[in-house]
Design a protein around this motif. Structure first.
Motif, PDB file in Angstrom:
ATOM      1  N   UNK A 255       0.842  -1.205   0.000  1.00 36.36           N
ATOM      2  CA  UNK A 255       0.000   0.000   0.000  1.00 36.36           C
ATOM      3  C   UNK A 255       0.877   1.255   0.000  1.00 36.36           C
ATOM      4  N   UNK A 256       1.984   1.230   0.740  1.00 35.35           N
ATOM      5  CA  UNK A 256       2.904   2.376   0.764  1.00 35.35           C
ATOM      6  C   UNK A 256       3.486   2.634  -0.617  1.00 35.35           C
ATOM      7  N   UNK A 257       3.807   1.558  -1.358  1.00 32.85           N
ATOM      8  CA  UNK A 257       4.335   1.712  -2.716  1.00 32.85           C
ATOM      9  C   UNK A 257       3.291   2.356  -3.625  1.00 32.85           C
ATOM     10  N   UNK A 258       2.034   1.943  -3.489  1.00 30.10           N
ATOM     11  CA  UNK A 258       0.961   2.514  -4.317  1.00 30.10           C
ATOM     12  C   UNK A 258       0.835   4.011  -4.065  1.00 30.10           C
ATOM     13  N   UNK A 259       0.828   4.401  -2.798  1.00 34.99           N
ATOM     14  CA  UNK A 259       0.714   5.829  -2.487  1.00 34.99           C
ATOM     15  C   UNK A 259       1.981   6.585  -2.878  1.00 34.99           C
ATOM     16  N   UNK A 260       3.130   5.916  -2.861  1.00 39.30           N
ATOM     17  CA  UNK A 260       4.349   6.550  -3.345  1.00 39.30           C
ATOM     18  C   UNK A 260       4.264   6.863  -4.829  1.00 39.30           C
ATOM     19  N   UNK A 261       3.701   5.933  -5.602  1.00 41.81           N
ATOM     20  CA  UNK A 261       3.506   6.173  -7.040  1.00 41.81           C
ATOM     21  C   UNK A 261       2.541   7.328  -7.268  1.00 41.81           C
ATOM     22  N   UNK A 262       1.482   7.387  -6.458  1.00 44.54           N
ATOM     23  CA  UNK A 262       0.519   8.492  -6.580  1.00 44.54           C
ATOM     24  C   UNK A 262       1.190   9.835  -6.286  1.00 44.54           C
ATOM     25  N   UNK A 263       2.079   9.848  -5.290  1.00 41.70           N
ATOM     26  CA  UNK A 263       2.807  11.083  -4.986  1.00 41.70           C
ATOM     27  C   UNK A 263       3.669  11.516  -6.158  1.00 41.70           C
ATOM     28  N   UNK A 264       4.321  10.577  -6.820  1.00 43.72           N
ATOM     29  CA  UNK A 264       5.125  10.900  -7.999  1.00 43.72           C
ATOM     30  C   UNK A 264       4.249  11.481  -9.100  1.00 43.72           C
ATOM     31  N   UNK A 265       3.056  10.902  -9.288  1.00 44.09           N
ATOM     32  CA  UNK A 265       2.150  11.394 -10.323  1.00 44.09           C
ATOM     33  C   UNK A 265       1.677  12.813 -10.011  1.00 44.09           C
ATOM     34  N   UNK A 266       1.296  13.040  -8.752  1.00 49.21           N
ATOM     35  CA  UNK A 266       0.737  14.347  -8.375  1.00 49.21           C
ATOM     36  C   UNK A 266       1.779  15.456  -8.415  1.00 49.21           C
TER      37      UNK A 266
END
Length: 311
Positions: A292-303
């Motif tokens: 889950x942390x990796x998923x939110x890390x990817x979202x942070x990169x996108x945003x």
């Protein structure tokens, strides 16, 4: 009389090159020798636990007996456990702290990024909670939150609370109260990072914009904030991961109560491991939290567009 430079033969050039290569290799070995103690500690306390923990996630293990391979059974048990889903839900709620703490930290960094007399004292004062042990912070805020405590007195005086009840003893307010402590303690840490980002921005850009007639708000939105994008990415990543794996605050202040209202996903894995001695189940929970942390890390990169500042 001028002397002509001596011509170097190819054999001598080759010999000099070989000598240079030996020196380079020696320097490399010396560098790795200095790195070796840290690399050993990294392997012992980070790499090996990750590998072994991943292995345990597919086994049944209670320290006494050797690990027994069970495949995906631990993950099936997790998905059937309502307590795990409740803890995961509270961990995801905790992510609401992330945007709030980032906005406040940027504002505080802008406030202390001024050449005023005594500004060093204010920077230190904002950073003091960061270096304070959470055991001390938790005890102080537990006292502040108790029934008839200072926080309740202020809320009652402002008419924001009708019943004098300890905030940590109320399932409706316990998680919010703990989240506020995380917010209060973390502002100073991210303020320092944003302060470093602000001081790395070229003042010539801001001065040129002001000369061209831009207002302070226009300079902030069009120059300062885009230039802070790499710092925003780092800070948002750190705070998001910390929010998902929140543990210290819960352990010190509430112990997962009242009625499981502050039970987090990481506190669940801790309970399964050290209370129930189900280390395989706890390791499976840790893998899900990491995913889950990796998923939110990817979202942070996108945003944040990969943390790339506008040119």
């Amino acid at each position: 009389m001028t002397s002509t430079p001596r011509r170097v033969s190819r054999r001598e050039q080759h010999r000099q090159g070989a000598t240079g290569a030996k020196v380079t290799s020696r320097n490399t070995l010396i560098a790795y020798a200095f790195m070796l103690p840290f690399l050993l500690l990294l392997v012992i306390f980070h790499t090996w636990p990750v590998i072994f923990g991943t292995f345990l996630a597919f086994t049944k293990y209670n320290i006494i007996n050797p690990p027994e391979w069970v495949g995906l059974e631990n993950f099936r048990e997790l998905f059937r456990d309502e307590q795990f889903w409740s803890g995961l839900k509270n961990s995801l709620k905790y992510i609401l702290v992330v945007p709030v703490i980032q906005v406040i930290s940027i504002l505080v960094a802008l406030l202390v990024n001024r050449p005023l007399r005594g500004i060093g004292f204010f920077r230190t004062a904002y950073y003091v909670p960061v270096v304070t042990s959470f055991a001390v912070v938790g005890l102080i805020w537990s006292w502040l939150y108790q029934q008839s405590g200072p926080v309740n007195t202020v809320l009652m005086a402002l008419g924001l609370m009708k019943e004098d009840r300890g905030l940590l003893n109320n399932p409706a307010t316990a998680l919010l109260a703990v989240m506020f402590v995380t917010l209060w303690k973390g502002i100073g840490y991210y303020m320092v990072l944003y302060l470093a980002g602000l001081q790395s921005i070229s003042t010539e850009l801001e001065e040129a914009a002001i000369i061209d007639g831009a207002t302070r708000s226009q300079v902030f939105w069009n120059i300062t904030l885009p230039s802070l994008r790499p710092t925003i990415l780092v800070c948002s990543l750190l705070s998001t991961i910390s929010a998902i794996k929140v543990f210290e605050e819960i352990y010190v202040m509430t112990g997962g109560g009242p009625a499981g209202s502050t039970y987090s996903a990481l506190f669940y894995t801790y309970s399964r491991a050290f209370y129930d001695f189900k280390y395989g189940l706890a390791a499976a929970g840790g893998i899900i939290i990491a995913f889950i942390s990796i998923i939110f890390g990817i979202l942070n990169f996108k945003l944040t567009r990969g943390g790339k500042a506008d040119a």
